[in-house]
Design a protein around this motif. Sequence first.
Motif, short mmCIF file in Angstrom:
data_model
loop_
_atom_site.label_atom_id
_atom_site.label_comp_id
_atom_site.label_asym_id
_atom_site.label_seq_id
_atom_site.Cartn_x
_atom_site.Cartn_y
_atom_site.Cartn_z
N LYS A 303 20.83 -13.71 -16.07
CA LYS A 303 21.95 -13.08 -15.25
C LYS A 303 22.22 -11.63 -15.32
CE LYS A 303 23.63 -17.54 -15.05
NZ LYS A 303 23.46 -18.41 -13.99
N ASN A 304 22.48 -11.24 -14.47
CA ASN A 304 22.79 -9.62 -14.49
C ASN A 304 23.87 -9.25 -14.88
OD1 ASN A 304 20.14 -8.82 -13.27
ND2 ASN A 304 20.66 -9.64 -11.25
N VAL A 305 24.61 -10.11 -14.97
CA VAL A 305 26.34 -10.06 -15.38
C VAL A 305 26.70 -10.88 -16.37
CG1 VAL A 305 28.74 -9.62 -14.73
CG2 VAL A 305 26.97 -9.11 -13.08
N THR A 306 27.11 -10.37 -17.47
CA THR A 306 27.63 -11.36 -18.60
C THR A 306 28.82 -10.91 -18.85
OG1 THR A 306 25.39 -11.73 -19.42
CG2 THR A 306 27.10 -12.28 -21.19
N LEU A 307 29.86 -12.04 -19.20
CA LEU A 307 31.34 -11.79 -19.71
C LEU A 307 31.37 -12.01 -21.14
CD1 LEU A 307 34.47 -11.49 -19.48
CD2 LEU A 307 34.33 -14.07 -18.79
N LEU A 308 31.76 -11.18 -22.05
CA LEU A 308 31.95 -11.05 -23.25
C LEU A 308 33.72 -11.37 -23.41
CD1 LEU A 308 31.35 -10.97 -26.37
CD2 LEU A 308 31.79 -8.58 -26.21
N ARG A 309 34.09 -12.76 -23.55
CA ARG A 309 35.52 -12.86 -23.84
C ARG A 309 35.53 -12.81 -25.53
NH1 ARG A 309 39.56 -16.61 -25.15
NH2 ARG A 309 38.15 -18.31 -25.95
N GLY A 310 36.16 -11.74 -25.75
CA GLY A 310 36.66 -11.81 -27.35
C GLY A 310 37.93 -11.60 -27.64
N VAL A 311 38.60 -12.38 -28.55
CA VAL A 311 39.82 -11.93 -28.85
C VAL A 311 40.10 -10.74 -29.26
CG1 VAL A 311 40.23 -14.46 -29.54
CG2 VAL A 311 39.67 -12.81 -31.30
#
Length: 823
Positions: A303-311
């Motif tokens: 993927k060219n775009v990654t989401l980092l969901r971090g509290v």
Amino acid sequence: MTYAQVILPLPLQGGFTYEVPPETERQLRIGARVIVPFGRRKFYTGIVDSVSDRKPEGYELKAIAAVLDSGSPIIKRPQIQLWNWIADYYLATVGEVMKAALPAGLKVESETFVEPVPDFEEDPQARLSEREVVVLQTLDHAAKRLTVADIEKLTGFTGVNALIGRMIDKKAVAVSEKLVERYAPRRETYVRMAFGHGDTEALHRAFDAVASARRQEAALLALTDMSGIMRGEPSEVAVKALCERADINLPILKALQQKGIVEIYRKEIGRFRYNGLVTASLPTLSDPQREALNAIHASWRDKNVTLLRGVTSSGKTELYIHLIDFVLRQRRQVLYLVPEIALTTQLTERLQRVFGDKVVIYHSKFTDNERVDIWKRLLCSDEPCVVIGARSSVLLPFGPLGLVIVDEEHETSYKQQDPAPRYNARDTAMVLARMHGAKTLLGSATPSVETYYKATTGRFGLVELTERYGAAVLPEVNVVDMKRARLRGEVKGPLSADASLTVADATANGGQAIVFINRRGFAPVAECSSCGYSPKCEHCDVTLTYHKRIDRLVCHYCGSQYPLPTVCPACKEPAIEVLGFGTERVEDEVGAAFGGATTLRMDLDTTRSKDSYQQIINDFSGRKADILIGTQMVTKGLDFAGVSAVVILSADALLNVPDFRASERAFNMMEQVAGRAGRRGTPGHVIIQSYQPAHPVLPYVASHDYLGFYNYEIEERRKFLYPPFTRIIYIYIKHRDPREVDSIAVAYTHALRQLFGNRVYGPEEPHVGRIQQLYIRKIMLKIETEASMTKVRTILRDLYERMHSVPGSPIRSAQIYYDVDPM
């Protein structure tokens, strides 16, 4: 003959073709600035978009007046491609994008000057008015051409433009245009040896020549050491630094120059230099952080775009630093977007300790000259660096871009509202990265619903950090029922008893507290207690906010100020009082309630200067204040080690906004500000005050349950076909006449329905129906996500031109603009 297509900073469709004079053909480059005539008298700075030998037919061409960038262009080709994408997607013009992108210092514009006509004789049939006579006397007295602004200042008149127009008709004055360049480069004086570093004989002769001049010898010794000429690494030395080191003055150096020992010269330098040392290494990662870092790299393979969901406080910034280091070692550049200028303060200091002078900061608080310096640094060098900036930094001239980080990607601050282009910097950054073959990392504790949907459906990569760094726990959140608290007499001023106790405990135990209220000023409403009259802005349909510091009522839409009436204009009773709470009043009340505590306030009124953000953040971080009162500025990623308590006032004001994103914005804002508490192991406590404790969003905030909120919200969006299941376009119509705006809106909506069918909703009057004397109507267009925005743009443009071409059409006197993907 050669012809150039030129982009002008005007809200007009397409480019404009000009003849290229033969003597400037060799100088012309795509992306270079040119001065071109436009209209009868105006000159503008344009950007060359393309060059051709085909002459366009049907109109007379003007010639380019001057080429400003004969060496290298000021715009790179990928930037023009990005400008075209922004204009196409956000239904703007390329000229509007150019105007937003280029710092003012790079735009040479014509300035209108007014001068008296020699030997003017007044016509008895067209006599000058008293104000016109004053203007003419002012011009005669000045004995030089004046700008309109000069005339306004000297006469004290307003509406001078119209006055000058009448005087031109009477042949009393004439106007001319002068090109003005507003950028002033910073220059410093430098000195260097007049011979090469390997010429030891020349160095010996130099010392022999100054043997009898003690101060010249001291200067030469200091220059020898500072320049590194004996170490085989000769470099220039700033004259100021050399004079301080050797305790000499400039005449001493000029004496050395006359002897042929040194060369003294001036050169252009950048305004930004990091003079500190790299004092920190890469941060040590915890096991969850290391796993997340590896997962990001793995995600980027597909993927060219990654989401980092971090509290909140999970250590996302530490991961960013490792990723920046990885890209810099590849000799590529990084764009690090943040939603607020305030965040650049803490981030800059943190990153400079690791990356030194590779850190570049860019935002709207810089002066024009400072912004041009940064622009030129990036334009002229492909050196690896990390650019930290707010929304506008996405428009900079990057070189080999390798990574784009969008921190707090959910923030509405990334969306430009007015003027056009109304672009979203987050989405534009992803397009920018794709054009450069770079990767994008979106980071947030509370991702936007659209972004998380794309991540969970496989369009983006997804990495999650669900633990706080260092075993810190998320703060405990309690919702206070304000209706019940008031009935029990447990509310004093803006704070409930629970909130007061929470703040008092925090400060008594050496901690700090944040009080969040998303309303600046002293009081949001002034009202007559006798008849209920409330002062409103004369230009906008909004009530005025009282600001105690300036003792004025202020309109937060147009900025107009009014005195607070002592007597009610409606019932003539002295019964005007201010109601409700803004940050100013909360600061006063909290300061009085906690007498031993010191307070700071962070809102638009206290952060207008470039350095005010940094001062407030440094003071609060340095424990110079116990309580910070602020608007949404305090919710956005700031890291304060001492905060153990957070109070959210007026949660209902966030929840009860008439917009489909209201729940999402409220959840994000409350969860983010709650995340400022308990970040260093000390347990955090959060109080949310609400008159609607049963509101469906509040339990998700209380339990820090993002996934629960997302599942609730995505079903609401699916049910009513809101993003991410459709794309929204708002069409705004503005007019000075309320009847005309209604008529135009109805006709425009009818025409839209013939083209788009049941995808059209409205027209309706928005929440604020008049701003700056313009009445507003809004039409909503819901478009399928797979629809072509280029095709939509063509349909909308054709409709506008068709309705505009009707003789006598009222649409000609209206303003119509579009907001794609509104926030």
